[in-house]
Scaffold this active site. Structure first.
Site: not given
Length: 313
Positions: A81, A133, A179, A210-211, A254
């Site tokens: 990651d 990303e 995040h 993500h997050g 994630n």
């Protein structure tokens, strides 16, 4: 059993999502593998460069390898990651990773394409998938620290060209998550119109969120009750938002912050209630059990429970 994420994504698209769990410790690995085997659910074990530096990649991979023997029915992939080129190339050369992420999202579009494409060429020669990303998430995680002013949503108009030029295998997008434990400070939540537009432009292409931690309010309160000073207004991604996002092609979600909050809660409560004790094994066992319980609930929420039996492996 180690399986390519490509098999996961092909099967789950639009139906359920694969939890991708950032691991640092033995307790997290055991809790995750216990839950994966018990739930018959696919999952992705992932590590950041910071995690690799904390213990050493061989140590983390050794724990994962041992867990796969202890829990032989656990079905998973191993992912790097938030790596740069050096991290990605090292992971590819190790022959231990199914996929790697190259995070060049802070660069201008063409530079992001160039850096991502270089990793893709190397990875695909070794049968390793690449997650790229596009767009920048705010928040704090490991050595990442991006303030809200520097964050930017993924532009749907760019995704088709980006995927075509890089030939990446999955795409992490910035659609309102962040995040760390302080998500959605502006109150907007996930921008579903952006997700919908992205899906329209690259249909059936795996999208990564993500997050994705929930940041349970009860965990925050219990931590603070036992000496913590976390911001009680911290917000995560709600269950409704997560399940809705799956409909728009989000295949991988994630999760890192939630497990860290559970760690803080378990240990703060234990040592606060038992100030005369100092044995790490006792709260360690409690943390394993808490991780397992958390993951079983997460598999259920994402629709992953029981899906291993349906995979074409």
């Amino acid at each position: 059993m180690i399986v390519s994420p490509k098999i996961f994504y092909t099967h789950c698209y639009g139906k359920y999502a694969i939890p991708a769990i950032n691991i640092f410790t033995l307790e997290q690995v055991i809790g995750l593998f216990r839950a994966g085997q018990k739930a018959n659910a696919p999952f992705i074990v992932q590590m950041t460069p910071v995690a690799r530096n904390y213990t050493h990649p061989d140590m983390l991979l050794g724990m994962i390898k041992a867990a796969s023997k202890i829990y032989p029915k656990a079905t998973f992939a191993i992912h790097l990651d938030h790596g740069n080129e050096a991290h990605a190339f090292d992971a590819i050369a190790s022959n231990s990773f199914n996929s790697v992420m190259i995070d060049a999202s802070h660069d201008p579009f063409e530079k992001n394409v160039e850096r991502t494409r270089a990793v893709v060429i190397k990875a695909h020669k070794n049968n390793v998938l690449v997650e790229a990303e596009l767009g920048v998430l705010s928040g704090v995680e490991d050595d990442l620290s991006i303030d809200e002013k520097s964050a930017r949503y993924t532009q749907p108009s760019e995704v088709e060209q980006f995927v075509k030029k890089t030939q990446c295998d999955s795409l992490a997008v910035a659609v309102g998550t962040s995040h760390g434990a302080y998500k959605f400070s502006g109150g907007q939540g996930i921008q579903f119109q952006i997700l919908q537009d992205i899906q329209h432009r690259i249909p059936y292409f795996p999208i990564v969120l993500h997050g994705g931690s929930a940041v349970n309010e009860a965990e925050i309160k219990r931590i603070n009750k036992n000496g913590g000073r976390l911001n009680s207004s911290a917000l995560g991604v709600s269950s409704d938002e997560i399940t809705e996002a799956i409909k728009y092609g989000v295949c991988k979600i994630n999760i890192a912050t939630d497990l860290r909050l559970i760690w803080a809660r378990v240990h703060r409560e234990f040592f606060n209630d038992n100030p005369e004790l100092f044995d790490p094994i006792i709260p360690g066992k409690s943390y394993m059990e808490a991780c397992e319980t958390f993951m079983l609930e997460k598999f259920e929420l994402l629709g992953a429970t029981g899906q291993v039996s349906q995979l074409k492996i």
